[in-house]
Scaffold this motif. Sequence first.
Motif, PDB file in Angstrom:
ATOM      1  N   PRO A 193       3.940  13.778  -9.765  1.00  0.00           N
ATOM      2  CA  PRO A 193       4.086  14.767  -8.688  1.00  0.00           C
ATOM      3  C   PRO A 193       3.089  15.911  -8.767  1.00  0.00           C
ATOM      4  O   PRO A 193       2.851  16.594  -7.765  1.00  0.00           O
ATOM      5  N   GLY A 194       2.497  16.151  -9.933  1.00  0.00           N
ATOM      6  CA  GLY A 194       1.552  17.242 -10.070  1.00  0.00           C
ATOM      7  C   GLY A 194       0.138  16.897  -9.660  1.00  0.00           C
ATOM      8  O   GLY A 194      -0.736  17.775  -9.667  1.00  0.00           O
ATOM      9  N   VAL A 195      -0.125  15.636  -9.304  1.00  0.00           N
ATOM     10  CA  VAL A 195      -1.478  15.211  -8.937  1.00  0.00           C
ATOM     11  C   VAL A 195      -1.554  15.009  -7.423  1.00  0.00           C
ATOM     12  O   VAL A 195      -0.848  14.167  -6.874  1.00  0.00           O
ATOM     13  N   PRO A 196      -2.409  15.757  -6.737  1.00  0.00           N
ATOM     14  CA  PRO A 196      -2.560  15.542  -5.290  1.00  0.00           C
ATOM     15  C   PRO A 196      -3.134  14.155  -5.006  1.00  0.00           C
ATOM     16  O   PRO A 196      -3.912  13.615  -5.799  1.00  0.00           O
ATOM     17  N   VAL A 197      -2.733  13.584  -3.883  1.00  0.00           N
ATOM     18  CA  VAL A 197      -3.259  12.287  -3.452  1.00  0.00           C
ATOM     19  C   VAL A 197      -3.977  12.481  -2.125  1.00  0.00           C
ATOM     20  O   VAL A 197      -3.421  13.030  -1.180  1.00  0.00           O
ATOM     21  N   GLU A 198      -5.223  12.053  -2.079  1.00  0.00           N
ATOM     22  CA  GLU A 198      -6.007  12.105  -0.844  1.00  0.00           C
ATOM     23  C   GLU A 198      -6.231  10.679  -0.345  1.00  0.00           C
ATOM     24  O   GLU A 198      -6.686   9.815  -1.103  1.00  0.00           O
ATOM     25  N   VAL A 252      -2.970   4.819 -14.328  1.00  0.00           N
ATOM     26  CA  VAL A 252      -1.562   4.908 -13.942  1.00  0.00           C
ATOM     27  C   VAL A 252      -1.351   4.247 -12.584  1.00  0.00           C
ATOM     28  O   VAL A 252      -0.423   3.438 -12.408  1.00  0.00           O
ATOM     29  N   PHE A 253      -2.205   4.581 -11.613  1.00  0.00           N
ATOM     30  CA  PHE A 253      -2.052   4.017 -10.270  1.00  0.00           C
ATOM     31  C   PHE A 253      -2.204   2.502 -10.307  1.00  0.00           C
ATOM     32  O   PHE A 253      -1.427   1.773  -9.670  1.00  0.00           O
ATOM     33  N   ARG A 254      -3.186   2.028 -11.056  1.00  0.00           N
ATOM     34  CA  ARG A 254      -3.420   0.586 -11.136  1.00  0.00           C
ATOM     35  C   ARG A 254      -2.237  -0.130 -11.765  1.00  0.00           C
ATOM     36  O   ARG A 254      -1.781  -1.170 -11.255  1.00  0.00           O
ATOM     37  N   ALA A 255      -1.698   0.422 -12.859  1.00  0.00           N
ATOM     38  CA  ALA A 255      -0.568  -0.222 -13.532  1.00  0.00           C
ATOM     39  C   ALA A 255       0.661  -0.264 -12.627  1.00  0.00           C
ATOM     40  O   ALA A 255       1.365  -1.284 -12.550  1.00  0.00           O
ATOM     41  N   LEU A 256       0.947   0.837 -11.925  1.00  0.00           N
ATOM     42  CA  LEU A 256       2.092   0.863 -11.021  1.00  0.00           C
ATOM     43  C   LEU A 256       1.909  -0.129  -9.875  1.00  0.00           C
ATOM     44  O   LEU A 256       2.863  -0.824  -9.480  1.00  0.00           O
ATOM     45  N   THR A 257       0.698  -0.221  -9.342  1.00  0.00           N
ATOM     46  CA  THR A 257       0.440  -1.120  -8.214  1.00  0.00           C
ATOM     47  C   THR A 257       0.588  -2.577  -8.632  1.00  0.00           C
ATOM     48  O   THR A 257       1.177  -3.394  -7.893  1.00  0.00           O
ATOM     49  N   THR A 267       0.821  -1.218   0.000  1.00  0.00           N
ATOM     50  CA  THR A 267       0.000   0.000   0.000  1.00  0.00           C
ATOM     51  C   THR A 267       0.854   1.266   0.000  1.00  0.00           C
ATOM     52  O   THR A 267       0.735   2.099  -0.909  1.00  0.00           O
ATOM     53  N   PRO A 268       1.752   1.450   0.982  1.00  0.00           N
ATOM     54  CA  PRO A 268       2.581   2.670   0.928  1.00  0.00           C
ATOM     55  C   PRO A 268       3.528   2.673  -0.262  1.00  0.00           C
ATOM     56  O   PRO A 268       3.824   3.743  -0.817  1.00  0.00           O
ATOM     57  N   ALA A 269       3.994   1.501  -0.686  1.00  0.00           N
ATOM     58  CA  ALA A 269       4.899   1.440  -1.845  1.00  0.00           C
ATOM     59  C   ALA A 269       4.197   1.954  -3.098  1.00  0.00           C
ATOM     60  O   ALA A 269       4.777   2.714  -3.884  1.00  0.00           O
ATOM     61  N   ALA A 270       2.932   1.551  -3.292  1.00  0.00           N
ATOM     62  CA  ALA A 270       2.186   1.986  -4.477  1.00  0.00           C
ATOM     63  C   ALA A 270       1.890   3.483  -4.420  1.00  0.00           C
ATOM     64  O   ALA A 270       2.026   4.197  -5.420  1.00  0.00           O
ATOM     65  N   ILE A 271       1.493   3.969  -3.250  1.00  0.00           N
ATOM     66  CA  ILE A 271       1.178   5.393  -3.123  1.00  0.00           C
ATOM     67  C   ILE A 271       2.426   6.247  -3.361  1.00  0.00           C
ATOM     68  O   ILE A 271       2.391   7.259  -4.068  1.00  0.00           O
ATOM     69  N   ASN A 272       3.561   5.830  -2.795  1.00  0.00           N
ATOM     70  CA  ASN A 272       4.800   6.587  -2.986  1.00  0.00           C
ATOM     71  C   ASN A 272       5.278   6.528  -4.431  1.00  0.00           C
ATOM     72  O   ASN A 272       5.785   7.524  -4.964  1.00  0.00           O
ATOM     73  N   ALA A 273       5.122   5.368  -5.077  1.00  0.00           N
ATOM     74  CA  ALA A 273       5.516   5.249  -6.484  1.00  0.00           C
ATOM     75  C   ALA A 273       4.668   6.156  -7.359  1.00  0.00           C
ATOM     76  O   ALA A 273       5.172   6.803  -8.294  1.00  0.00           O
TER      77      ALA A 273
END
Length: 302
Positions: free
Chosen positions: A120-125, A284-289, A108-114
């Motif tokens: 970097p221009g997209v905020p994460v909530e 993007v998030f799904r592919a990285l995770t 979980t933290p690995a995916a969020i940090n990646a």
Amino acid sequence: MDLRLLSSFLAVVEEGHFGRAAARLFLSPPAVTQHVRRLESEVGTRLLHRNPVSLTPAGARLVGHARGLLAAANAAMDDMAELVQDKEADVVRPLRVGIMGHGSAELTPAAINAYRRARPGVPVELRQLDFTEHVTALIEDSVDVAFVRPLPDDERVTADVLTTEQRIVVVPEASPLADARASGVRVADIADLPFFRLPSHTPRPFADYLYFNDEAQRRSRDFALTPQEVLTGVITGRAAGSGLKSFARYYGWPGAVYVPVLDAPWESSCLAVRANDANPEVRVFRALTIALAQELGPLVNR
């Protein structure tokens, strides 16, 4: 790493032939051969057997990483294309990430940090989900992606399995079952445990997961909607809890003992998204995770 090399490698793997891969990519066969050789040189080992074409063990391991990287790159390009088309969009919508409990452990933290490094221009909530929000947080559009367990059974949701772990029960230190923390117990040994109750609107897959597929409501009169509520009830002797093995690494509360359930089917945690969600940030998030799950899975599924 040059993504063209990965693209040629995957084309050869999927076509089973250098010539057909070259035709599919509109390249010459020598160019595709050179791409594969360069990739093998970069990773330092042979990836494909020739005549006939087949994967080496190293090649088989690289396939999943290659697909994840190319998917992430394609999603990023799609996102940039949309940004160019919509020049009037001044506000960047945040990516809303829901996490049930500790999510998929270290993934979980690995995916969020990646994702934060890649975008970097997209905020994460981040939003903590309770047990009733197994699918509703996505369906009601309060989050864009969700780390949940177990695999949802809802056609409105698409999910990817990230970890598969042994089941555990959580009991107070004074419980007779606490002595089995090293040896483990069987499902029959926990049949009479007073597991916490869940509200009636809790999705059935999560209730079955909590109760080890037992349809009966348990004996406890206490309700719990979060891991913290479960652990508070456990250490005060009101009820027992259940979870995945990694739960113990994240919730080491004094007075709570984690006991493996030896004959219970292993269960999965997953990343869930709305079916057919066109949001490029979700892609993007799904592919990285998924790529990280293939890389870090052996460390988490232990």
